[in-house]
Design an enzyme around this catalytic site. Structure first.
Site, mmCIF file in Angstrom:
data_model
loop_
_atom_site.group_PDB
_atom_site.id
_atom_site.type_symbol
_atom_site.label_atom_id
_atom_site.label_comp_id
_atom_site.label_asym_id
_atom_site.label_seq_id
_atom_site.Cartn_x
_atom_site.Cartn_y
_atom_site.Cartn_z
ATOM 1 N N THR A 98 0.853 -1.178 0.000
ATOM 2 C CA THR A 98 0.000 0.000 0.000
ATOM 3 C C THR A 98 0.892 1.233 0.000
ATOM 4 O O THR A 98 1.657 1.455 0.948
ATOM 5 C CB THR A 98 -0.906 0.018 1.239
ATOM 6 N N LYS A 174 -6.668 1.148 -3.690
ATOM 7 C CA LYS A 174 -6.292 0.484 -2.444
ATOM 8 C C LYS A 174 -6.471 1.424 -1.264
ATOM 9 O O LYS A 174 -6.888 1.005 -0.178
ATOM 10 C CB LYS A 174 -4.845 -0.011 -2.517
ATOM 11 N N LYS A 242 0.104 3.040 9.455
ATOM 12 C CA LYS A 242 0.711 3.295 8.141
ATOM 13 C C LYS A 242 -0.358 3.519 7.075
ATOM 14 O O LYS A 242 -0.355 4.543 6.381
ATOM 15 C CB LYS A 242 1.603 2.125 7.729
#
Length: 301
Positions: A98, A174, A242
């Site tokens: 990602t 995503k 994250k």
């Protein structure tokens, strides 16, 4: 059976290991690399090909990068021991982490200077589907990149969304998925523990809500971990600061307010601050339980 090729999977974590297994099961000569030597040894014992990355890189058809973030992706591709300069022209990098869309575009441009294709290919489905070759891939890249990656896509995914003819849209999609997934996990934990304050047993919560309109895939997948008191990481708490951080960075650049995402992020940060970063992401429920004085299944009073 897909057309056999020579592939390397870099990053043998919960997702990467399953991807490597799926490539191997499809008949590909597959190498596995990780900073944990034990993972590499285990994979070779299961049939993975032995060899040093620097030695085998010129013969590879595809390199699948399944690491944590953009910094690790860039290090794998272009760091001091970066693989891209060693790869042959016409081979492909399949980048699964990602990352921000702009980063994916930059990696594509840098790969192209070496004659190497780049597929912006974030994945979804979890470790179990990775091992089954049943992932969903949100992919973007040139037609040549898709063609070069097709054997490994066929081996690892049941659904490949072709979202554009250059890198970026895959990572954008995503980010949308991770916004929803992270919020759904945190909301599941909030709802389950709220129910406990009202006398709703966690097992009963799963039985009822999973059949009602308030359910989600994340609820059905993660809430049973809380009921079992088993926080063995399938996807860890540490993933979410994250990933939701990436979502908020993208939102900021677009002048877009994402307050629900920000609230979910704070719960995962709190969980990491409690020392739960390596546990399954369902452990975010422990933040709510601690604040409400609740005892979750499997915990001592």
């Amino acid at each position: 059976m897909t057309t056999p090729n020579r592939s390397a999977v870099i990053g043998l974590g919960s997702m990467g290991y399953g991807i490597a297994q799926s490539c191997l099961a499809a008949g590909h000569t597959t190498y596995g690399f990780d900073i944990a030597q034990a993972q590499m040894t285990r994979f070779v014992a299961e049939g993975g090909a032995p060899g040093a990355l620097a030695d085998i890189a010129p013969d590879l058809d595809a390199v699948l990068v399944v690491v944590l973030n953009a910094a690790q992706t860039e290090a794998v591709l272009f760091g001091p021991d970066g693989v891209v300069p060693k790869m042959r022209e016409g081979s492909v990098v399949v980048a699964c982490a990602t990352v921000p869309p702009e980063f994916a575009k930059d990696m594509e441009a840098r790969c192209q200077t070496h004659g190497v294709h780049y597929l912006d290919a974030p994945i979804s489905g979890g470790s179990a589907k990775a091992a089954q070759g049943a992932l969903s891939v949100m992919a973007a890249g040139t037609p040549a990149a898709f063609a070069a990656a097709r054997p490994v896509l066929d081996a690892t995914a049941t659904t490949v969304f072709e979202l554009g003819d250059q890198a970026g849209p895959g990572s954008a999609m995503k980010a949308v998925n991770q916004l929803l997934a992270g919020v759904h996990i945190a909301t599941m934990a909030e709802a389950l523990t709220f129910g406990m304050t009202q006398g709703v047993d966690p097992a009963q919560f799963v039985e009822v809500i999973s059949k009602c309109a308030g359910s989600s895939w994340m609820l059905e997948n993660r809430a049973p971990h809380i009921v079992a008191g088993d926080y063995t990481p399938h996807s860890s708490v540490n993933i979410w600061p994250k990933d939701l951080g990436i979502v908020l960075d993208i939102a900021k650049s677009a002048n877009f307010s994402a307050p629900v995402t920000a609230a979910a992020l704070q719960q995962f940060i709190a969980a990491a601050g409690m020392g739960l970063g390596g546990e399954d992401d369902a452990a975010v429920a422990k933040v709510y339980a601690r604040n409400a004085g609740l005892t979750l299944p499997g915990e001592s009073t």
